[in-house]
Design an enzyme around this catalytic site. Sequence first.
Site, PDB file in Angstrom:
ATOM      1  N   CYS A 145       0.482   3.774   3.061  1.00  0.00           N
ATOM      2  CA  CYS A 145       1.039   3.530   3.776  1.00  0.00           C
ATOM      3  C   CYS A 145       1.919   3.784   4.281  1.00  0.00           C
ATOM      4  CB  CYS A 145       0.490   2.082   4.333  1.00  0.00           C
ATOM      5  SG  CYS A 145      -1.348   1.725   4.063  1.00  0.00           S
ATOM      6  N   CYS A 186       1.164  -1.179   0.243  1.00  0.00           N
ATOM      7  CA  CYS A 186       0.120   0.102  -0.113  1.00  0.00           C
ATOM      8  C   CYS A 186       1.235   1.532   0.090  1.00  0.00           C
ATOM      9  CB  CYS A 186      -0.728  -0.241   1.162  1.00  0.00           C
ATOM     10  SG  CYS A 186      -1.350   1.247   1.889  1.00  0.00           S
TER      11      CYS A 186
END
Length: 149
Positions: A77, A74
């Site tokens: 993230c 991700c």
Amino acid sequence: MEATVATKKLTLRCQFCEAWNRIDAARAVDKPKCGKCSKPILLDRPIKLDDETFERTIHGSEVPVLVDFYAEWCGPCKMMAPFVDEIARDYIGRALVAKVDTDHAQRATQPFGIRGIPTSIVFKDGKEVARHVGATKKEGLEQLLRQAV
Ligand SMILES: [Zn+2]
């Protein structure tokens, strides 16, 4: 006028020997050591939680716990990770900062109905008190933590 300051405790599993430790939150900054193997328990950075450690750590910690639910793949993230690291350093002893890899900790993640990552949740006494979905900066995480005070 009596003021007794209750010592707040953290419950953490040693990442080396997997023994559970109860640690004074106020002493988190003094580099506490595992009661069993004497290796350091590092609290100036986020701790990793998984299916085995999540529940006990969240419920056994008497300071607010900020959990960053993330995944390796991700991008947002990854952008957020340095802010999570900073919060861990800044709030040492006042809050516990943890990370949960949602791909590898599905049992820990599932009860929270997380539909997008990153998701940040603050727990107090084991209960969710604040949540932010999507990437956020340091200020956003601080704001979340303030809701637990
Ligand atoms: Zn140990």
